[in-house]
Motif scaffolding. Structure first.
Motif, PDB file in Angstrom:
ATOM      1  N   ARG A 101      32.429  -0.340 -54.342  1.00 43.31           N
ATOM      2  CA  ARG A 101      32.518  -0.009 -52.919  1.00 43.31           C
ATOM      3  C   ARG A 101      31.930   1.378 -52.704  1.00 43.31           C
ATOM      4  O   ARG A 101      32.188   2.306 -53.480  1.00 43.31           O
ATOM      5  CB  ARG A 101      33.969  -0.083 -52.442  1.00 43.31           C
ATOM      6  N   TYR A 102      31.139   1.501 -51.617  1.00 39.81           N
ATOM      7  CA  TYR A 102      30.386   2.725 -51.398  1.00 39.81           C
ATOM      8  C   TYR A 102      30.833   3.406 -50.107  1.00 39.81           C
ATOM      9  O   TYR A 102      31.297   2.747 -49.168  1.00 39.81           O
ATOM     10  CB  TYR A 102      28.884   2.398 -51.311  1.00 39.81           C
ATOM     11  N   ASP A 103      30.675   4.726 -50.090  1.00 45.25           N
ATOM     12  CA  ASP A 103      31.026   5.478 -48.892  1.00 45.25           C
ATOM     13  C   ASP A 103      29.816   5.524 -47.958  1.00 45.25           C
ATOM     14  O   ASP A 103      28.780   4.915 -48.222  1.00 45.25           O
ATOM     15  CB  ASP A 103      31.515   6.885 -49.245  1.00 45.25           C
ATOM     16  N   GLN A 104      29.944   6.249 -46.860  1.00 44.11           N
ATOM     17  CA  GLN A 104      28.884   6.282 -45.854  1.00 44.11           C
ATOM     18  C   GLN A 104      27.608   6.932 -46.356  1.00 44.11           C
ATOM     19  O   GLN A 104      26.521   6.664 -45.833  1.00 44.11           O
ATOM     20  CB  GLN A 104      29.384   7.019 -44.605  1.00 44.11           C
ATOM     21  N   GLY A 106      26.372   6.399 -49.236  1.00 44.16           N
ATOM     22  CA  GLY A 106      25.740   5.509 -50.201  1.00 44.16           C
ATOM     23  C   GLY A 106      26.191   5.736 -51.626  1.00 44.16           C
ATOM     24  O   GLY A 106      25.676   5.079 -52.544  1.00 44.16           O
ATOM     25  N   MET A 107      27.133   6.652 -51.822  1.00 43.22           N
ATOM     26  CA  MET A 107      27.646   6.912 -53.165  1.00 43.22           C
ATOM     27  C   MET A 107      28.796   5.958 -53.463  1.00 43.22           C
ATOM     28  O   MET A 107      29.573   5.596 -52.567  1.00 43.22           O
ATOM     29  CB  MET A 107      28.131   8.363 -53.272  1.00 43.22           C
ATOM     30  N   MET A 108      28.890   5.541 -54.734  1.00 43.55           N
ATOM     31  CA  MET A 108      29.975   4.645 -55.110  1.00 43.55           C
ATOM     32  C   MET A 108      31.306   5.372 -55.003  1.00 43.55           C
ATOM     33  O   MET A 108      31.506   6.425 -55.619  1.00 43.55           O
ATOM     34  CB  MET A 108      29.786   4.119 -56.536  1.00 43.55           C
ATOM     35  N   ALA A 109      32.216   4.813 -54.219  1.00 42.79           N
ATOM     36  CA  ALA A 109      33.506   5.454 -54.004  1.00 42.79           C
ATOM     37  C   ALA A 109      34.572   4.898 -54.949  1.00 42.79           C
ATOM     38  O   ALA A 109      35.444   5.634 -55.415  1.00 42.79           O
ATOM     39  CB  ALA A 109      33.954   5.276 -52.557  1.00 42.79           C
ATOM     40  N   SER A 110      34.505   3.590 -55.227  1.00 39.72           N
ATOM     41  CA  SER A 110      35.519   2.986 -56.092  1.00 39.72           C
ATOM     42  C   SER A 110      35.019   1.640 -56.589  1.00 39.72           C
ATOM     43  O   SER A 110      34.020   1.110 -56.106  1.00 39.72           O
ATOM     44  CB  SER A 110      36.844   2.800 -55.337  1.00 39.72           C
ATOM     45  N   ARG A 111      35.720   1.114 -57.558  1.00 39.25           N
ATOM     46  CA  ARG A 111      35.427  -0.218 -58.080  1.00 39.25           C
ATOM     47  C   ARG A 111      36.702  -1.031 -58.066  1.00 39.25           C
ATOM     48  O   ARG A 111      37.755  -0.555 -58.517  1.00 39.25           O
ATOM     49  CB  ARG A 111      34.846  -0.152 -59.487  1.00 39.25           C
TER      50      ARG A 111
END
Length: 239
Positions: A101-104, A106-111
């Motif tokens: 899951r990515y933040d606004q 475009g960086m991966m925030a969590s899996r």
């Protein structure tokens, strides 16, 4: 030399044409007519199939995996209490899907991990299919797929459809023969194609906690067995 080669090629071509003509006559003898007849018989289903599953999403893979297994064991136990034999339950899939899951920015925030376990249930008393579905949901199932009906032994319907197909074929042949001023004789070649038609799929998918709900109305309707025959009849002069 060239003349001999042309003569040999012509001889070979004539031989091949002769073989093709002979083969065609063997498959479809002279003074015959070939038609296709169709027959269908209807009956009430006596067996049902449904896939019940558990699908959970957690950040901790171990937690999702263990919770899915626990819920599926509860579903199996609930089905056994309804009289469903273990032999009539078959696992159709155990899957784990990692989802990033990515933040606004475009960086991966969590899996997170999506874990799914699905079992296909054969219900031999179709009057209990609504109870089977309700029991599965109450025990923890949150996906329902591919509810369908069948006929455990379609032999009788096949026989009825076969008789109809033969009668239809003879009627078609006689109509063609009438137009030609001829009469249909005995069958010479017969072949058939069987097509069981068992429709009525039903599916439902979802996720998260299941809430108390009323039993879903489920109607089995009718099923059909279709069969077609190809018959080559002899043709005789009309009397």
């Amino acid at each position: 030399m060239l003349k001999r080669m042309l003569l040999a090629a012509l001889t070979l071509a004539l031989l091949l044409v002769g073989v093709g003509a002979t083969s065609a006559q063997e498959v479809f003898p002279q003074n015959t007519i070939t038609v296709v007849g169709f027959g269908t018989a209807y009956g009430e289903p006596d067996v049902a199939y449904v896939e019940l599953g558990v699908e959970l999403v957690e950040e901790d893979l171990s937690q999702a995996f263990n919770a899915t297994a626990e819920n599926m064991n509860a579903i199996i136990a609930a089905l056994e209490e309804l009289g469903i034999a273990r032999a009539d339950m078959q696992t159709t899939g155990v899957n784990i899907y990692p989802e990033d899951r990515y933040d606004q920015s475009g960086m991966m925030a969590s899996r997170v991990y999506r874990v799914r376990n699905t079992v296909r249930v054969t219900v031999r008393d179709i009057s209990t299919i609504d109870q089977v579905i309700s029991a599965g949901v109450e025990a923890g199932a949150n996906t329902i797929y591919n509810l369908s009906y069948g006929i455990d032994d379609p032999t009788e319907l096949e026989n009825d459809a076969r008789v109809d197909a033969v009668e239809d074929a003879r009627l078609r042949a006689q109509r063609l023969a009438d137009a030609l001023g001829l009469t249909v004789g005995d069958p010479v070649i017969v072949s058939e194609v069987l097509n069981n038609s068992f429709p009525y799929p039903y599916g439902r998918g979802g996720g998260g906690e299941m809430m108390e709900m009323a039993a879903q109305p489920v109607l089995p309707g009718q099923l059909s067995v279709s069969l077609q025959v190809q018959i080559t009849f002899a043709l005789v002069a009309a009397s």
